[in-house]
Write a protein that holds these residues in place. Structure first.
Motif, mmCIF file in Angstrom:
data_model
loop_
_atom_site.group_PDB
_atom_site.id
_atom_site.type_symbol
_atom_site.label_atom_id
_atom_site.label_comp_id
_atom_site.label_asym_id
_atom_site.label_seq_id
_atom_site.Cartn_x
_atom_site.Cartn_y
_atom_site.Cartn_z
ATOM 1 N N LEU A 63 0.832 -1.212 0.000
ATOM 2 C CA LEU A 63 0.000 0.000 0.000
ATOM 3 C C LEU A 63 0.865 1.260 0.000
ATOM 4 C CD1 LEU A 63 -2.777 -0.983 2.578
ATOM 5 C CD2 LEU A 63 -2.991 -0.899 0.094
ATOM 6 N N LYS A 64 1.923 1.218 0.775
ATOM 7 C CA LYS A 64 2.836 2.358 0.865
ATOM 8 C C LYS A 64 3.607 2.546 -0.435
ATOM 9 C CE LYS A 64 6.831 4.085 3.474
ATOM 10 N NZ LYS A 64 7.803 3.779 4.581
ATOM 11 N N ASP A 65 4.110 1.455 -0.991
ATOM 12 C CA ASP A 65 4.925 1.519 -2.205
ATOM 13 C C ASP A 65 4.144 2.037 -3.409
ATOM 14 O OD1 ASP A 65 7.129 0.559 -0.858
ATOM 15 O OD2 ASP A 65 6.838 -1.525 -1.486
ATOM 16 N N PHE A 66 2.844 1.747 -3.461
ATOM 17 C CA PHE A 66 2.053 2.102 -4.639
ATOM 18 C C PHE A 66 0.973 3.158 -4.371
ATOM 19 C CE2 PHE A 66 3.795 -2.079 -5.621
ATOM 20 C CZ PHE A 66 4.286 -1.875 -6.909
ATOM 21 N N GLU A 68 0.976 6.367 -4.524
ATOM 22 C CA GLU A 68 0.905 7.474 -5.469
ATOM 23 C C GLU A 68 0.735 7.032 -6.923
ATOM 24 O OE1 GLU A 68 0.712 10.469 -4.257
ATOM 25 O OE2 GLU A 68 1.037 9.672 -2.227
ATOM 26 N N ALA A 69 0.648 5.744 -7.165
ATOM 27 C CA ALA A 69 0.550 5.239 -8.539
ATOM 28 C C ALA A 69 -0.788 5.598 -9.177
ATOM 29 C CB ALA A 69 0.734 3.729 -8.548
ATOM 30 N N GLU A 70 -0.756 5.913 -10.468
ATOM 31 C CA GLU A 70 -1.987 6.171 -11.220
ATOM 32 C C GLU A 70 -2.629 4.844 -11.630
ATOM 33 O OE1 GLU A 70 -1.436 8.885 -14.471
ATOM 34 O OE2 GLU A 70 -0.040 10.117 -13.332
ATOM 35 N N TYR A 71 -1.783 3.952 -12.126
ATOM 36 C CA TYR A 71 -2.213 2.601 -12.486
ATOM 37 C C TYR A 71 -1.137 1.628 -12.028
ATOM 38 C CZ TYR A 71 -5.724 4.611 -15.648
ATOM 39 O OH TYR A 71 -6.788 5.289 -16.168
ATOM 40 N N ILE A 72 -1.567 0.443 -11.581
ATOM 41 C CA ILE A 72 -0.642 -0.615 -11.191
ATOM 42 C C ILE A 72 -0.933 -1.806 -12.090
ATOM 43 C CG2 ILE A 72 0.184 -2.082 -9.312
ATOM 44 C CD1 ILE A 72 -1.285 -0.010 -7.420
ATOM 45 N N LYS A 102 -8.953 2.375 -3.041
ATOM 46 C CA LYS A 102 -8.318 3.093 -4.152
ATOM 47 C C LYS A 102 -7.287 2.219 -4.867
ATOM 48 C CE LYS A 102 -8.895 7.676 -2.069
ATOM 49 N NZ LYS A 102 -8.191 8.855 -1.463
ATOM 50 N N ILE A 103 -6.492 1.490 -4.082
ATOM 51 C CA ILE A 103 -5.471 0.611 -4.663
ATOM 52 C C ILE A 103 -6.135 -0.468 -5.525
ATOM 53 C CG2 ILE A 103 -3.854 -1.244 -4.105
ATOM 54 C CD1 ILE A 103 -2.467 1.333 -3.791
ATOM 55 N N ALA A 104 -7.213 -1.044 -5.022
ATOM 56 C CA ALA A 104 -7.916 -2.110 -5.745
ATOM 57 C C ALA A 104 -8.461 -1.609 -7.076
ATOM 58 C CB ALA A 104 -9.046 -2.666 -4.886
ATOM 59 N N GLU A 105 -8.956 -0.379 -7.084
ATOM 60 C CA GLU A 105 -9.560 0.186 -8.296
ATOM 61 C C GLU A 105 -8.545 0.464 -9.394
ATOM 62 O OE1 GLU A 105 -11.560 3.605 -6.806
ATOM 63 O OE2 GLU A 105 -13.380 2.508 -6.255
ATOM 64 N N LYS A 106 -7.290 0.667 -9.020
ATOM 65 C CA LYS A 106 -6.287 1.006 -10.035
ATOM 66 C C LYS A 106 -5.263 -0.106 -10.272
ATOM 67 C CE LYS A 106 -3.555 3.718 -6.664
ATOM 68 N NZ LYS A 106 -3.067 5.077 -6.337
#
Length: 239
Positions: A63-66, A68-72, A102-106
């Motif tokens: 969660l911390k590492d990603f 700020e990511a727009e897409y993973i 938010k992480i799951a959505e991207k």
């Protein structure tokens, strides 16, 4: 479009060329690809083994590492399915709850991202021969991926896609399942490989290297003439 890639543990250690091929295809699609060198694991192995607290610590790092990511994007429906469907269980009613959503959505599996997000299914790939596609349990059931990889493979020049019988049946890997229930796992691999061979295919393709690793081990043990390939390796071929 800026894309952060997540490379699963076993891909990093055993199949790094597939990761490079995924980057190759994403860059051809016009993406600005970023790799966070601090990334480690999605936390799934510990979770599946019953060590939820240990898994949560690894997931917190993800969660911390990603954050700020727009897409993973990942070359593994298994890892993507875990992030989408199980992080919410680990972080339910916690301060990370909204971040998990938010992480799951991207977070996307590679073929899914190409077709659904980028709207692209042709990359000028070439591979001569007959192939059959294996639907991984995670891809089919957890990520709802069915047509995306087939659309991509259908546009590979020289490749003929043949559907095997019982294509949606598990290959027998299942992570720790293959260790705890070896005989059942091997029997399931035998069934899957038999169906693949019956199509006359030269290649067995999937979105998940975990499945392919399991099946390839069985294929080599039996000496069958069948090559396993990740879809990223196919799409990066011939150009």
């Amino acid at each position: 479009m800026k894309v952060d890639i997540f490379i699963p543990c076993f891909v990093d250690q055993l199949y790094p060329e597939t990761a490079f091929n995924m980057v190759k295809v994403l860059e051809k699609a016009g993406c600005d690809v970023n790799y966070n060198k601090d990334q480690t694991c999605c936390g799934q192995p510990a979770f599946n083994a019953g060590f939820w607290e240990e898994s949560k610590a690894v997931c917190s790092k993800f969660l911390k590492d990603f954050k700020e990511a727009e897409y993973i994007v990942a070359p593994s429906a298994s890892c993507v399915g875990f992030v989408r469907n199980y992080y919410s269980k680990l972080f339910d009613n916690s301060s990370d709850h909204n971040n998990v959503i938010k992480i799951a959505e991207k977070t996307f599996e590679f073929s899914e991202f190409l077709v659904k997000v980028l709207g692209m299914d042709k990359f000028g790939a070439m591979l001569e021969g007959k192939a059959t596609y294996h639907d991984s349990c995670a891809g089919l059931r957890e990520c709802k991926i069915k047509e995306e990889p087939r659309r991509l493979l259908g546009n590979v020049k020289g490749l003929e896609i043949l559907e095997m019988d019982d294509v949606e049946t598990c290959c027998g890997f299942g992570g720790t399942f293959s260790v705890k229930f070896e005989s059942i796992s091997v029997a399931m691999a035998d069934q899957k490989v038999s169906h693949a061979l019956a199509t006359g295919a030269k290649y067995l393709i999937s979105t998940d290297l975990s499945c392919l690793m399991h099946l390839d081990g069985y294929i080599k043990n039996k000496g069958y003439n069948l090559q396993t390939l990740h879809i990223a390796d196919v799409l990066a071929n011939g150009w």
